[in-house]
Design a protein around this motif. Structure first.
Motif, short mmCIF file in Angstrom:
data_model
loop_
_atom_site.label_atom_id
_atom_site.label_comp_id
_atom_site.label_asym_id
_atom_site.label_seq_id
_atom_site.Cartn_x
_atom_site.Cartn_y
_atom_site.Cartn_z
N GLY A 20 -17.54 -45.49 32.41
CA GLY A 20 -17.92 -46.47 33.29
C GLY A 20 -19.00 -47.36 32.85
O GLY A 20 -19.07 -48.73 32.99
N LEU A 21 -19.97 -46.71 32.37
CA LEU A 21 -21.23 -47.20 31.89
C LEU A 21 -20.91 -48.24 30.68
O LEU A 21 -21.31 -49.41 30.53
N LEU A 22 -20.07 -47.84 30.02
CA LEU A 22 -19.79 -48.43 28.72
C LEU A 22 -19.15 -49.96 29.28
O LEU A 22 -19.12 -50.78 28.53
N GLN A 23 -18.09 -49.53 29.96
CA GLN A 23 -17.37 -50.80 30.46
C GLN A 23 -18.01 -51.77 31.33
O GLN A 23 -17.81 -53.19 31.16
N PRO A 29 -11.23 -55.02 25.99
CA PRO A 29 -9.93 -55.36 26.30
C PRO A 29 -8.94 -54.29 26.22
O PRO A 29 -8.23 -53.71 27.30
N SER A 30 -8.85 -53.64 24.88
CA SER A 30 -8.35 -52.61 24.40
C SER A 30 -8.80 -51.38 23.96
O SER A 30 -8.25 -50.77 23.14
N TYR A 31 -10.07 -51.06 24.36
CA TYR A 31 -10.87 -50.19 23.70
C TYR A 31 -10.42 -48.80 24.04
O TYR A 31 -11.09 -47.86 23.82
N THR A 32 -9.56 -48.57 25.11
CA THR A 32 -9.56 -47.27 25.84
C THR A 32 -9.34 -46.13 24.99
O THR A 32 -9.93 -45.05 25.20
N THR A 38 -13.06 -41.04 20.61
CA THR A 38 -14.50 -40.92 20.32
C THR A 38 -15.10 -39.65 21.09
O THR A 38 -15.69 -38.86 20.57
N LEU A 39 -14.63 -39.77 22.35
CA LEU A 39 -15.16 -38.62 23.26
C LEU A 39 -14.67 -37.23 22.87
O LEU A 39 -15.27 -36.27 22.60
N LEU A 40 -13.15 -37.16 22.42
CA LEU A 40 -12.71 -36.08 22.05
C LEU A 40 -13.31 -35.29 20.79
O LEU A 40 -13.66 -34.33 20.80
N ILE A 41 -13.68 -36.32 19.78
CA ILE A 41 -14.10 -35.87 18.73
C ILE A 41 -15.27 -35.44 18.85
O ILE A 41 -16.14 -34.32 18.38
#
Lengths: 93, 80
Positions: A20-23, A29-32, A38-41
């Protein structure tokens, strides 16, 4: 089982907050996909780091008990003697 | 001796802690920093934050499978 669920939900909450902070800061637009991968890694890397850290700390705290080692050597000599007299082959290893 | 254990343990812990802090900084904190801050000089571009661990993980997995394959072949040869 409840413990794991609690911990997992906490981790998910922190990640959702970070996303949320990042957004709010960068409008993706399509960074999801990128963010989630990135979070998983990051999770895997931090798990590996935690394992390494535990191994290092365990190594540092490992007790060597030198008296027990000496007693063990004495026991080994005694056992070898005993078996040699009984006829068992106890060649040096 | 305990001294060697202490040294290796310390080395391992320091390596893991430094990797963890560097990676945390890279992935979590840097996206919120303005792009003209001086701290960006010390970190590689953000795309590498994904490529490097994935590459390292793939290398580790392939090395592990090569090792397992070699052990399996050796055991089969010994039996036959």
């Amino acid at each position: 089982m409840k413990h794991i669920v609690k911990i997992l939900s906490m981790v998910l909450a922190v990640f959702a907050f970070w996303i949320g902070l990042l957004q709010a800061a960068i409008i993706p637009p399509s960074y999801t996909w990128l963010v989630i991968s990135t979070l998983l890694i990051y999770t895997v890397v931090s798990l590996g780091c935690y394992g390494l850290l535990m191994v290092g700390i365990g190594l540092m705290q490992f007790p060597t008990c030198p008296q027990e080692a000496f007693l063990l050597q004495q026991d080994i000599v005694e056992a070898k003697d005993f078996f040699k007299h009984k006829g068992v082959d106890v060649g040096s290893d | 001796m305990e001294l060697a254990d202490l040294a290796v343990g310390l080395l391992l812990s320091s390596i893991s802690l430094s990797i963890f802090t560097y990676y945390t900084f890279w992935v979590i904190i840097l996206p919120f920093v303005d792009s003209d801050h001086f701290i960006h000089k010390y970190f590689l571009p953000q795309d590498y934050a994904i490529l490097v661990p994935v590459f390292a993980g793939v290398t580790l997995l392939s090395l592990l499978s090569v090792f397992i394959g070699m052990v399996m072949l050796k055991s089969k040869k010994k039996k036959a």
